[in-house]
Motif scaffolding. Structure first.
Motif, PDB file in Angstrom:
ATOM      1  N   PHE A   1      -3.214   9.471   5.361  1.00  0.00           N
ATOM      2  CA  PHE A   1      -2.602   8.340   4.525  1.00  0.00           C
ATOM      3  C   PHE A   1      -3.588   7.632   3.617  1.00  0.00           C
ATOM      4  O   PHE A   1      -3.338   7.456   2.487  1.00  0.00           O
ATOM      5  CB  PHE A   1      -2.533   7.009   5.607  1.00  0.00           C
ATOM      6  CG  PHE A   1      -1.690   5.905   5.064  1.00  0.00           C
ATOM      7  CD1 PHE A   1      -0.408   5.843   4.691  1.00  0.00           C
ATOM      8  CD2 PHE A   1      -2.555   4.816   4.513  1.00  0.00           C
ATOM      9  CE1 PHE A   1       0.068   4.875   4.203  1.00  0.00           C
ATOM     10  CE2 PHE A   1      -2.042   3.812   3.973  1.00  0.00           C
ATOM     11  CZ  PHE A   1      -0.663   3.524   3.790  1.00  0.00           C
TER      12      PHE A   1
ATOM     13  N   ASP B   1       3.499   6.881   5.827  1.00  0.00           N
ATOM     14  CA  ASP B   1       3.153   6.590   7.270  1.00  0.00           C
ATOM     15  C   ASP B   1       4.104   7.814   8.269  1.00  0.00           C
ATOM     16  O   ASP B   1       3.497   8.125   9.078  1.00  0.00           O
ATOM     17  CB  ASP B   1       3.816   5.057   7.411  1.00  0.00           C
ATOM     18  CG  ASP B   1       3.228   4.707   8.808  1.00  0.00           C
ATOM     19  OD1 ASP B   1       3.556   4.914   9.985  1.00  0.00           O
ATOM     20  OD2 ASP B   1       2.099   3.573   8.866  1.00  0.00           O
TER      21      ASP B   1
ATOM     22  N   HIS C   1       0.765   2.796  13.469  1.00  0.00           N
ATOM     23  CA  HIS C   1       1.415   1.883  12.954  1.00  0.00           C
ATOM     24  C   HIS C   1       0.828   0.662  12.985  1.00  0.00           C
ATOM     25  O   HIS C   1       0.768  -0.164  12.010  1.00  0.00           O
ATOM     26  CB  HIS C   1       2.923   1.774  13.281  1.00  0.00           C
ATOM     27  CG  HIS C   1       3.798   3.218  13.050  1.00  0.00           C
ATOM     28  ND1 HIS C   1       3.665   3.993  11.962  1.00  0.00           N
ATOM     29  CD2 HIS C   1       4.817   3.487  13.602  1.00  0.00           C
ATOM     30  CE1 HIS C   1       4.332   4.894  12.004  1.00  0.00           C
ATOM     31  NE2 HIS C   1       5.167   4.611  12.831  1.00  0.00           N
TER      32      HIS C   1
ATOM     33  N   ASN D   1      -2.600   0.623  11.335  1.00  0.00           N
ATOM     34  CA  ASN D   1      -2.363   0.691   9.760  1.00  0.00           C
ATOM     35  C   ASN D   1      -1.992  -0.500   9.382  1.00  0.00           C
ATOM     36  O   ASN D   1      -2.440  -0.789   8.265  1.00  0.00           O
ATOM     37  CB  ASN D   1      -1.176   1.715   9.624  1.00  0.00           C
ATOM     38  CG  ASN D   1      -1.327   2.068   8.217  1.00  0.00           C
ATOM     39  OD1 ASN D   1      -2.546   2.133   7.540  1.00  0.00           O
ATOM     40  ND2 ASN D   1      -0.417   2.846   7.546  1.00  0.00           N
TER      41      ASN D   1
END
Length: 272
Positions: A135, A186, A204, A207
């Motif tokens: 990412f 993502d 998630h 992040n």
């Protein structure tokens, strides 16, 4: 060692799987919600607001507790309601009007199936690290292009820089194109690595937290960039310099790509 499910045949599990199995079994008790098309939007908004709320409270308390200002990168700045509410409103609007229809289409085409076994702990940690590195690379390229190409900046990225001093709720104050780009990176990464659903959820959460922390404006002794050694992680000070100078620190988290391409800028931030 084995794990026995009351409705399923006996499945062999490693000790690392058994470590996460109770948590995964608890989450699977909410399987109907997790498999619904509403879950991604509910999960994303709830996690984001929950992470932003403590910083909003801190910004309010700074007016009465001056000692808190020593941890602020910009001690004299506190976002007003006229800044906070449009940011929150735009996040809610974009998730309902744009993110939810996409998740609905994805749910209709590929219904989620939850495995019975939890992932191994080490595999979960490895996948999260790899997802963060991927990412970081993808967004670095995206971010650099959207600053170096004037049309891309004006059309898609400028809105994110409308608040020169960042604050938590400004994290997702961005164009729909930027929101979908980040969401695509993502989801693509967890798919490419074949991540377990529990790993995907954990990634998630991590992040979202890291992105909120980057925009929070607070440099605490326990901030992530202080915990990761050798200056490998930029953190809130690193990203605040990007919002201040525009032409540096394009990577969201780590510092290696900015070091390699000569776009890294550092600052010595002392306790006030």
């Amino acid at each position: 060692m084995s794990y026995q499910n009351s409705s399923d045949p006996q499945v062999l599990c490693s000790s690392e799987q058994l470590f996460l199995q109770p948590l995964w079994d608890h989450l699977r008790s909410w399987e109907a919600l997790i498999q619904s098309p509403f879950f991604p939007v509910i999960f994303s908004i709830t996690t984001y607001v929950a992470f932003c709320l403590p910083f909003v409270v801190l910004d309010i308390l700074c007016s009465w507790v001056p000692a808190l200002r020593r941890y602020k990168i910009h001690p004299d700045f506190s976002p007003s309601a006229r800044q906070l509410l449009p940011c929150l409103g735009q996040t809610l609007y974009q998730h309902v009007m744009f993110v939810f229809p996409v998740t609905l289409l994805h749910w209709a085409s590929r219904p989620a199936l939850l495995p019975h076994e939890a992932p191994e702990l080490l595999l979960l940690l490895h996948h999260i690290v790899f997802c963060l590195l991927l990412f970081d690379t993808e967004f670095f390229v995206w971010h650099l292009l959207h600053h170096k190409v004037p049309w891309l900046y004006r059309t898609f990225h400028k809105v994110h820089h409308q608040n020169p001093s960042s604050f938590a709720l400004a994290t997702q104050y961005m164009s729909v194109w930027e929101l979908f780009s980040l969401g695509f990176f993502d989801m693509m990464n967890v798919t490419l690595l074949g991540c377990h659903p529990l790993t995907s959820l954990t990634f998630h959460v991590v992040n979202i937290w890291l992105s909120v922390e980057d925009h929070s404006g607070y440099n605490f002794p326990w901030s992530t960039h202080r915990l990761v050694p050798f200056g490998w992680y930029g953190g809130v000070v690193h990203h605040d310099l990007h919002h201040s100078h525009f032409n540096c620190n394009f990577a969201p988290y780590f510092t290696h790509w900015d070091k390699i391409l000569g776009t890294l800028r550092t600052a010595s931030v002392t306790a006030r």
